[in-house]
Write a protein that holds these residues in place. Structure first.
Motif, mmCIF file in Angstrom:
data_model
loop_
_atom_site.group_PDB
_atom_site.id
_atom_site.type_symbol
_atom_site.label_atom_id
_atom_site.label_comp_id
_atom_site.label_asym_id
_atom_site.label_seq_id
_atom_site.Cartn_x
_atom_site.Cartn_y
_atom_site.Cartn_z
ATOM 1 N N THR A 209 0.841 -1.192 0.000
ATOM 2 C CA THR A 209 0.000 0.000 0.000
ATOM 3 C C THR A 209 0.882 1.250 0.000
ATOM 4 N N VAL A 213 1.317 4.743 -2.783
ATOM 5 C CA VAL A 213 0.791 6.081 -2.496
ATOM 6 C C VAL A 213 1.304 7.009 -3.596
ATOM 7 N N GLU A 216 -2.112 6.085 -7.577
ATOM 8 C CA GLU A 216 -3.509 5.668 -7.629
ATOM 9 C C GLU A 216 -4.040 5.602 -9.058
ATOM 10 N N ILE A 232 4.319 8.898 5.218
ATOM 11 C CA ILE A 232 3.651 7.668 4.760
ATOM 12 C C ILE A 232 3.432 6.707 5.923
ATOM 13 N N PHE A 235 0.216 7.155 7.606
ATOM 14 C CA PHE A 235 -1.040 6.870 6.898
ATOM 15 C C PHE A 235 -1.646 5.559 7.377
#
Lengths: 422, 236
Positions: A209, A213, A216, A232, A235
């Motif tokens: 994931t 970032v 997308e 990050i 997040f």
């Protein structure tokens, strides 16, 4: 009393060393090829069946069971769709499920697939005869940007603990699509397994994931460089989807019921497959090519056997005096017949034994190289019943083929009488 | 009076599609007799030997060997008579090339129980082979262990003679065995063969086209004398 018929046959062959040697070589090579194909087939099947074990179900988005097993177990191709994290959580929460291993595929590093997973993978994933994954060096991933690499990745790329890894987006070559803003660090190297695990780079699902970032839209957002690693880490990196899930059940007997329940899931369409069944179906597809190969090598043996016929038949004319001498000294038709049959059988037997020894010698030399260079473990290739059956079948075939020259020699010896004017 | 070793009556033989080659009204060979049978090439000498040995079958008539009518015996029985009672020597290349001297000599014992028991009684096949070879002038142990192809033509013929004599056969058939030998070697070979045959009272049927050899035998006949087919062909 003196030399037996078998002794005569043996000495006769030695008297025609070059011709006999060439014939035996032809048989030996053909038998070695046949056994080589047979052993490679068995090794492949054995390796195939041992790729995954102890996993009762594999769950993915609906496609086909061969497709699902290919991308989840063999890391070949891509999933056409993914399953949602909510669906995964529901699956994990089922009462009949003992454990789950979610996996996320899609990226690569220098051609090796990168797989996001969780720590259950190192605890529950098994291969071969329910063997656990083991570390040759280092440990499981702990930090977000830790990576655990398979044995072949480490060997072929020369990586060791602490080596930085840049993951490339998708399956393309490295360069424009590199996630070079977020390098990983090797923290563990797995022992060789002889399975696709050896060619895989394992990272956490959260790491998958994290590196996406700013990606997308499927391409790199120019603003991504402004987001620091620390930002990050703050997040919520819970994945939104996973590619597939390996499932272990509390009770193996419930596998069919659980599979049906998952396959009829109302909230999200899912496909649950039993790995053994899927592997069997996949092998069935591959076995056509394997059978063709086996048939070709069987024909090569037939050609080798024909060389016995050629060798003996072409020698018969120059051996008419020999047959007449034997007849004059009291040899009966049965002796002449047995002599030729024995010669043919000797050629087949010696050729087959040498062929079986030759393939063992080749395997003895090749096995460590294959394991060291390619991580391929040749299982079940030692001498076995198949070698004995092949030697027996080739010898029997040689014996039967020997009937032709034997009958020809017999007829000639009866027609020639005591003396041959050749 | 002992029964003849070979007795032929009203024998007729022709190769398929050919005129009659042999038409022999009567022929006898006594035990211990050394008979020289001469005739030109193609006159049917080898064919007659093949018929006596039971390798070829007659069209008509009878051939008795040691009282057994070969024409009435099955193929396997004829083979058995040949294995037990006949010794054969050919012109050339008449040894099995991949066997040693001794192995060649004892080869007939492999195919005949009678010969096996004869040589066993004499002390064993190997010993009997060496004794016969020594009688024929081949004694060197190194030579006896050699492959027969390493021997001279004269030595090979003596090995062939020893092979024909082993196991005390009643009839020795020699088909042009001296045609490749020089005169001295030839006479010595025939002398040795005759002497050995005499020791066991074996009949010797020696075939050659060389009429000068006739003096070395008890009796000599020309095949044309007993073969009506040859006489008829000559008349035509």
């Amino acid at each position: 009393m003196g030399v037996s018929i078998f002794g005569l046959a043996w000495r006769s062959l030695l008297n025609r060393k070059i011709s006999a040697l060439l014939t035996v070589t032809a048989i030996a090579l053909s038998v070695a090829l046949f056994l080589g194909v047979e052993k490679a087939r068995n090794a492949a099947k054995s390796g195939f069946d041992n790729t995954i074990s102890g996993t009762e179900l594999i769950v993915g988005a609906p496609s086909g069971q061969i497709n699902l097993v290919l991308y989840s177990v063999f890391r070949l191709g891509n999933a056409t769709a993914e399953i949602s994290w909510q669906a995964y959580e529901a699956l994990d929460a089922r009462e009949d499920v003992a454990w789950t291993i979610p996996i996320s595929l899609g990226d690569n590093h220098r051609g090796y697939r990168v797989m996001g997973t969780n720590l259950n993978y190192f605890e529950h994933y098994k291969y071969g005869q329910r063997q656990d994954l083991a570390f040759a060096d280092g440990r499981e991933f702990d930090d977000l940007f830790d990576a655990v690499i398979g044995a072949e990745v480490a060997k072929s790329l020369g990586y060791e603990l602490g080596t930085p890894i840049i993951i490339t987006h998708g399956l393309g070559a490295s360069g424009f699509n590199d996630h070079d803003d977020r390098p990983f660090r090797v923290v563990g190297i797995l022992r060789p397994t002889g399975t696709p695990v050896d060619q895989t780079i394992h990272v956490s699902l959260e790491a998958i994931t994290a590196i996406h970032v700013g990606w997308e839209t499927g391409t790199r957002n120019p603003l991504v460089d402004t987001i620091s690693e620390e930002t990050i880490r703050g997040f919520d990196l819970t994945p939104r989807t996973v590619t597939a899930v390996f499932v272990g059940l509390k009770n193996r007997a419930t596998v069919l019921r659980t599979r049906r329940a998952i396959n009829t899931n109302k909230t999200e369409p899912l496909l649950a497959i039993i790995p053994g069944q899927a592997l069997a179906e996949l092998w069935q597809v591959m076995s056509t090519a394997e059978r063709v190969l086996l048939a070709i090598s069987a024909f090569v043996i037939a050609v080798g056997l024909v060389s016995i016929l050629t060798s003996i038949l072409t020698s018969l004319n120059e051996r008419r005096r020999e047959m007449s001498i034997l007849r004059a000294t009291g040899a009966r038709p049965g002796h002449i017949f047995a002599l030729l049959i024995a010669e043919s059988t000797f050629l087949g037997l010696i050729g087959a034994i040498l062929g079986a020894l030759l393939i063992q010698l080749i395997l003895l030399i090749a096995a460590p190289i294959l394991t060291a260079q390619y991580g391929i473990a040749l299982m079940g290739t030692g001498p076995g019943l198949v070698d004995l059956y092949t030697i027996g079948a080739v010898t029997l075939a040689a014996l039967i083929l020997g009937i032709w020259p034997a009958v020809t020699a017999l007829r000639r010896s009866l027609a020639d009488g005591l003396t041959v004017k050749v | 009076m002992t029964a003849p070793v070979v007795n032929i009556a009203d024998l007729r033989f022709a190769w398929p599609g050919q005129p009659p080659l042999l038409d022999v009204k009567a022929f006898e060979l006594a035990a211990g007799e050394r008979l020289f049978l001469r005739g030109p090439s193609g006159s049917g000498k080898s064919t007659l030997l093949g018929l006596i040995a039971g390798v070829l079958e007659t069209d008509q008539g009878s051939i008795s060997v040691l009282g057994q009518d070969m024409t009435q015996l099955s193929g396997s029985r004829r083979d058995q008579v040949r294995a037990d009672h006949l010794g054969v020597i050919f012109q050339l290349f008449n040894l099995v090339p991949y066997l040693s001297v001794v192995q060649n000599v004892i080869l007939p014992c492999r195919f005949s129980k009678r010969r096996q028991s004869e040589v066993t009684a004499a002390g064993g096949a190997d010993q009997e082979a060496r004794r016969l070879l020594a009688q024929l002038g081949l004694e060197d142990p190194d030579l006896l262990a050699r492959n027969v192809t390493d021997l001279s033509v004269g030595q090979q013929q003596r090995v062939a003679a020893a092979r024909a004599l082993i196991g005390n056969p009643s009839l020795i058939i020699a088909d042009e065995p001296t045609s490749a030998l020089d005169a001295d070697t030839r006479d010595r070979f025939i002398g040795l063969l005759s002497a050995e045959a005499k020791k066991t009272n074996a009949a010797l049927l020696f075939v050659s086209h060389d009429a000068s050899l006739a003096k070395l035998f008890d009796r000599a006949i020309d095949l044309s004398e007993i073969n009506a087919a040859a006489q008829l062909a000559g008349a035509v």
